[in-house]
Every structure is written in structure tokens, then in C-alpha cells.
Enzyme design. Structure first.
Site, mmCIF file in Angstrom:
data_model
loop_
_atom_site.group_PDB
_atom_site.id
_atom_site.type_symbol
_atom_site.label_atom_id
_atom_site.label_comp_id
_atom_site.label_asym_id
_atom_site.label_seq_id
_atom_site.Cartn_x
_atom_site.Cartn_y
_atom_site.Cartn_z
ATOM 1 C CG ASP A 155 -43.974 -26.291 24.665
ATOM 2 O OD1 ASP A 155 -44.309 -26.813 25.451
ATOM 3 O OD2 ASP A 155 -42.665 -26.478 24.014
ATOM 4 C CG ASP A 180 -33.774 -22.074 30.060
ATOM 5 O OD1 ASP A 180 -33.011 -21.154 30.645
ATOM 6 O OD2 ASP A 180 -33.282 -22.174 28.721
#
Length: 288
Positions: free
Chosen positions: A143, A68
Site C-alpha cells: 500500500d 511478511d
């Protein structure tokens, strides 16, 4: 799909053995495939995994081999290209990298047959200001995290939404997460899990020093400003704002970061019919 571009975390595919095997399989089926690592110039390599300038404009799909983290880095680097990505998981736990090593070639067959759907994932834009002047800006798919720099000291963070004061947190730090990033640091800090297709963002305090500190869920169209409050024992506190765990900028008391929905999106290719809830259940190890 006819033209593919492969970005590989070379630390997880030694000698590019799997990467070249994928390229050979696509070529055997009449498709064109470019491996980024074979086009790189070592002296100009000043990025993690993705040199967006090397990607031809007519590429149909960027295939990312790694985990990821590799896919997130690639998504940020090629956001201006507007090319869909698909991830092949060579790591451990992967939410974004859908294809596992045991089903790579059936997945390639689906891509070549155009049997897939595209999911649009929102990205964040973060802009840091000091004395009213913009000093730094970047985007994030997962984020933006603001955390203390140096001493183990609790800091104050003032939160504004659409230029209106909302709340102040005394905490170790703050997380501003997209739905895609909600299963990452946000989840570890007690924040909610959000369907990645949702158009919202989450503000989550890290280890807040109050009993009623909760995450705040807001429309993605809102503007969130986080201002660094004054120090308790010294005049200036120092923090670091980090984008997707990679790019960072130093901040201090009275600096603030303005976070809005980016004009860029990430397109993730989905090949399976597994829903987000089913995938989440499988990742969480529910054996019921």
C-alpha cells in the site's frame, strides 16, 4: 529449481543458524545456494535487507527468511529482476510468508522437484508532484499511505480518478492498497479483504469524519490522484506519503500523488493447495 538465493532478516535468525542449515540441505541435494549476508560489504549497506545487485541473473528462486515485512521489502528491491520469491515465516502472523518453521524441509523438497505454482501480484507506482514537477517516485506491493505529519489535525484529501474529480474526504489519512495489502492497514481501517490475484486497487479513508465514508474499489488500470487540501486554521498542512510502511516522502497543501499500476509485478511461489479463503479463515481463527 537448481539455484537459490537467500535473504534473511538477521534479527530473526541469530547467527544465521537456520539460513545455513537450509543452505546445507540444498547443497546436500546437489543444488546451489547463495546467502546474501555472506556476500555483503558493511560499508555499502544502505538498504534494509536486499542488495539486488548481488543476485546473479540465473537464480531460480529468492528465498526470504523473516516475516511478511521482510518479504515485501525484498519484493520491492528486486522487482526489476523478475525472480519469484518464497517466504519462510519467522515472525508471528504471516499472509505472504507461506512456509512455517515446522515444514521447511518438505517445502524445500517441493521446490527442488518443481512442485509449485506462481501467483502474480500487482504493484503500485506512486509519483509525488509539487507545483506540477515530479519530485519523488517509488513502488509498493502492499500500500501507499498518506497520513498527517505533526499535529493531530483532520485534513482534507481530494480524490481524482482518471483526471475526473470523484470525492473529498476529511480524514486522518488515506490508504491506497493492492489486493495483497488489503489484509494489512486497509483491513484495520475498515477496508475490504480482496483476493490477492484480483486486478483491482482500493482507496480507504482513515478515521473519516463523516458517517457515509466508504472504501472505493477501482480497476487497477485506473489512475488515482490524491491532492492535499487547504488547512482550516493555517495555510499549509503537512503530510507524509509512505510506501509499504518503509520509504516515505513529505507533502503539503496543494501537492498531489499520482498512483497507477506499476509495470513491475511480484511473483510469489505457492507450495500448498490451501485456497486464499481457507488461509484467511485460518488466520482469522475461525474454529467452526
Amino acid at each position: 529449481m537448481n539455484k537459490f538465493y537467500i535473504i534473511t532478516n538477521y534479527q530473526k535468525d541469530e547467527g544465521l543458524r537456520l539460513t545455513k542449515s537450509i543452505r546445507d540441505y540444498l547443497a546436500a541435494n546437489g543444488r546451489e545456494c547463495i546467502i546474501q549476508e555472506e556476500s555483503l560489504k558493511p560499508q555499502s549497506k544502505d538498504y534494509m535487507f536486499t542488495d539486488a545487485g548481488l543476485i546473479p541473473s540465473d537464480v531460480d528462486c529468492v528465498m526470504v527468511l523473516g516475516g511478511d515485512g521482510t518479504l515485501i521489502q525484498a519484493a520491492r528491491d528486486i522487482a526489476t529482476k523478475n525472480i519469484p520469491l518464497v517466504g519462510i515465516n519467522l515472525g508471528t502472523l504471516g499472509y505472504l510468508a507461506e512456509i512455517e518453521q515446522n515444514n521447511i524441509y518438505p517445502a524445500l523438497d517441493k521446490l527442488m522437484a518443481d512442485e509449485y505454482v506462481l501467483e502474480k501480484r500487482l504493484m503500485l507506482k506512486g509519483e509525488m508532484f509539487q507545483d506540477g514537477k515530479s519530485l519523488f517516485k517509488n513502488r509498493a506491493l502492499n500500500d501507499i499511505v498518506i497520513n498527517r505529519d505533526g499535529r493531530l489535525r483532520i485534513l482534507d484529501y481530494d480524490i481524482y480518478v482518471n483526471d475526473e474529480y470523484l470525492v473529498s474526504y476529511s480524514a486522518d489519512g488515506m490508504i491506497i492498497s493492492t489486493p495483497t495489502g488489503s489484509t494489512g492497514y486497509n483491513l484495520s481501517a475498515g477496508g475490504p479483504i480482496i483476493d490477492p490475484k484480483a486486478d483491482i486497487l482500493v482507496v480507504t479513508p482513515i478515521c473519516a469524519h463523516t458517517l457515509n465514508a466508504k472504501s472505493i474499489v477501482l480497476p487497477a488500470s485506473d489512475k488515482v490522484v490524491i491532492k492535499i487540501g487547504p488547512g482550516r486554521k493555517i495555510d499549509v498542512e503537512k503530510v507524509v506519503a509512505t510506501f509499504d510502511g518503509d520509504t516515505s516522502v513529505k507533502m503539503e497543501t496543494s501537492d498531489y500523488i499520482e498512483i497507477t499500476k506499476s509495470t513491475k509485478i511480484t511473483q510469489i511461489i505457492k507450495l500448498s493447495n490451501v485456497s486464499f479463503l481457507e488461509a484467511l479463515r485460518n488466520k482469522m481463527g475461525d474454529s467452526k
